[in-house]
Design a protein around this motif. Structure first.
Motif, mmCIF file in Angstrom:
data_model
loop_
_atom_site.group_PDB
_atom_site.id
_atom_site.type_symbol
_atom_site.label_atom_id
_atom_site.label_comp_id
_atom_site.label_asym_id
_atom_site.label_seq_id
_atom_site.Cartn_x
_atom_site.Cartn_y
_atom_site.Cartn_z
ATOM 1 N N GLN A 49 34.993 27.914 2.945
ATOM 2 C CA GLN A 49 35.431 29.355 2.506
ATOM 3 C C GLN A 49 34.225 30.137 2.700
ATOM 4 O O GLN A 49 32.772 29.858 2.241
ATOM 5 C CB GLN A 49 35.729 29.101 0.991
ATOM 6 C CG GLN A 49 36.616 30.377 0.559
ATOM 7 C CD GLN A 49 37.335 30.133 -0.663
ATOM 8 O OE1 GLN A 49 37.317 29.090 -1.228
ATOM 9 N NE2 GLN A 49 37.110 31.483 -1.347
ATOM 10 N N GLN A 109 34.743 34.987 8.650
ATOM 11 C CA GLN A 109 35.583 33.799 8.479
ATOM 12 C C GLN A 109 36.142 33.346 9.729
ATOM 13 O O GLN A 109 36.142 32.139 10.043
ATOM 14 C CB GLN A 109 36.768 34.256 7.788
ATOM 15 C CG GLN A 109 37.593 33.176 7.167
ATOM 16 C CD GLN A 109 37.132 32.167 6.267
ATOM 17 O OE1 GLN A 109 36.287 32.559 5.206
ATOM 18 N NE2 GLN A 109 36.719 31.036 6.601
ATOM 19 N N PRO A 121 41.133 30.329 4.263
ATOM 20 C CA PRO A 121 40.600 31.360 4.954
ATOM 21 C C PRO A 121 40.736 32.599 4.686
ATOM 22 O O PRO A 121 40.268 33.488 5.207
ATOM 23 C CB PRO A 121 40.969 30.793 6.325
ATOM 24 C CG PRO A 121 42.402 30.214 6.122
ATOM 25 C CD PRO A 121 42.197 29.396 4.825
#
Lengths: 270, 267
Positions: free
Chosen positions: A81, A150, A170
């Motif tokens: 993350q 991300q 995500p």
């Protein structure tokens, strides 16, 4: 690639300092699935992912990944993350993606990465292209939006040409528009490699899951990409009205949902 | 400044400042991006325990300080690894306890000699040849490791969990960084003093981070900034007859404040 299941949990329990997080977890994921793990915060989703990665070891039971003990398995891509902790870190997008090429057996580069192998750069650029960010390769990581960062982390994992991709929430902490781009890119990976996505929301299930696991100390594995109310009440311990009311797409609920015994079930759906 | 260079001690001081700047530029870059600043501060302060203990036990000061600081820093590194969120308070305790051990041991020592002021600000004008050789050797080791294992170190610094999954020996890098850091701190304390070590480890990298596009660039820029601060500080100290270490720190701190006032500019 061998025929071993992508993931095999056998009687796994894990506790953090006496507090049980996972108890007697057993399930198996065939290769090629897109598994979405959902469940409440603190239910053990991230612990489950760390066990798959071999970052922690189970107290009892065993975890095997692609036929090898977790941690020894080759071909695992990991997407952490992005909490934005590293925003000021001076590193270019391409250099981040190239981290995925470290210790690739056939790349021909130097072991510690002082010198890149022949394929390393092109594989990294290819992975970046698959995430739609080829044009940002020379930019600083810190100049990207959260959603783009991300996707760079996903490209980094893909650069290692994994047969199993593990993603930790995500879509957390990115806005709706970025989330839609991400959904599209992840859905495009479906079926090509085995993917396990830990997810907070339910849109991951509707757009791409082929199997769903509800994680709340125990793991309830369902080998279809749909949510049945039993799973929700088992996983969350409450009636799923709250989730439904917040925009759960209608079609992810299996037809037999009216069999559930939640009397306010249709409260906010549709 | 040029005329000052006719003196041996001034040339040695200059060389010492360059070597300390380079060591602190490389290690400080990792300290800053890995958020190890409190760990580095703890090591530097606990080192005084080693100074006092060697004096009390009559050990050779270098060996005693190295051994004590090395052990305490490994303990801190172990704590930082076990409980990343809670380690700063424990390091704070070791930080204070290390200094207290140093002071008490100095009180009890049969002969006095460890001067707290020279520990705080060093004695850059009385650098020995041995100090210079040790610092040069350590710098060579750091450069060699960074040059041959750059991408591993970059990955370790950027994302430790991912590095572990990719097979990078992250525990080794964690402990190696702390040990090399404690060696450098002990060496540099003798030369430039405790306060300047912390200043050189944190100020140039913090400035460089804003203007760098890569970790290696940040290391180079930190080194150059450290050199620039050292030279101008030494010049001020020579011209106005000030304490050299303190003059260098004030120059660096002023630059840091100037840079933080202006908006981030790099692209």
């Amino acid at each position: 690639m061998n025929d071993a299941p992508a993931l095999l949990f056998d009687g796994v329990s894990f506790a953090y300092g006496g507090d049980p997080v996972l108890e007697d977890v057993s399930f198996s994921v065939p290769q090629g699935e897109y598994l979405v793990c959902m469940g409440p915060n603190g239910g053990g989703k991230t612990t489950l992912l760390k066990l798959m990665l071999g970052l922690i070891a189970p107290d009892s039971g065993s975890v095997s990944v692609l036929g090898a003990p977790a941690g020894d398995a080759r071909g695992v891509g990991y997407v952490p993350q992005d909490a934005g902790r590293n925003r000021g870190f001076p590193v270019s997008v391409l250099d981040v993606v190239l981290m995925g090429r470290l210790h690739m057996p056939a790349s021909g580069g130097a072991p510690g990465g002082s010198r890149l192998g022949r394929d390393d750069r092109s594989r990294a650029e290819e992975a970046l292209g698959a995430m739609g960010l080829a044009h940002r390769r020379d930019d600083l990581m810190g100049s990207l939006s959260q959603g783009q960062r991300q996707r760079v982390l996903i490209a980094r994992a893909l650069a290692a040409e994994p047969s199993l991709l593990l993603l930790d929430e995500p879509a957390a902490s990115i806005d709706r528009e970025a989330g839609e781009v991400l959904d599209e890119r992840l859905a495009a990976l479906k079926g090509r490699i085995t993917i396990v996505e830990v997810s907070h929301g339910l849109s991951a299930v509707s757009s791409r899951a082929t199997a769903v696991a509800c994680v709340n100390r125990r793991v309830y594995y369902h080998d279809k990409g749909e949510i049945v109310p039993e799973m929700l009440s088992l996983a969350y311990g409450t009636c799923p009205v709250e989730l439904v009311a917040h925009g759960l797409p209608h079609r992810v609920l299996a037809p037999h949902r009216h069999d559930g015994n939640c009397d306010r079930e249709d409260g906010g759906a549709a | 400044m040029i005329e000052a260079l006719q003196y041996d001690f001034m040339r040695n001081a200059l060389l010492a400042a360059l070597l300390a700047s380079a060591l602190c530029g490389i290690l400080g870059t990792l300290v800053v991006v890995k958020r190890y600043v409190i760990l580095a501060g703890g090591i530097a302060h606990a080192a005084y325990g080693g100074v006092g203990l060697s004096l009390f036990l009559g050990l050779p000061p270098e060996a005693g300080t190295f051994a004590f600081t090395g052990l305490v820093s490994l303990l801190m590194a172990w704590i930082a690894k076990r409980s990343p969120g809670r380690s700063d308070s424990v390091i704070g305790v070791l930080w204070a306890a290390g200094m207290a051990v140093g002071v008490i041991c100095t009180d009890l020592a049969p002969r006095s000699g460890a001067d707290l002021m020279s520990y705080l600000f060093g004695s850059i004008l009385t650098v020995t040849r041995q100090d210079l050789l040790l610092m040069g050797g350590l710098l060579a080791v750091c450069l060699a490791v960074c040059a041959t294992r750059y991408r591993e170190i970059l990955c370790f610094a950027f994302d430790e969990d991912f590095a572990r999954v990719r097979g990078v020996p992250t525990s080794f890098y964690h402990y190696a960084l702390v040990v090399v850091l404690s060696l450098s701190v002990v060496l540099a304390i003798r030369v430039v003093g405790l306060i300047l070590v912390i200043a050189l480890l944190t100020i140039p990298p913090s400035i460089a981070e804003r203007f760098s596009r890569s970790l290696s660039g940040m290391m180079v820029l930190s080194t150059l900034l450290g050199v620039a601060f050292s030279l101008s500080g030494l010049q001020l100290a020579y011209t106005f007859n000030l304490t050299a270490g303190a003059a260098i720190i004030l120059v660096a701190a002023s630059a840091y404040m100037l840079v933080t006032v202006f908006p981030r500019r790099r692209s």
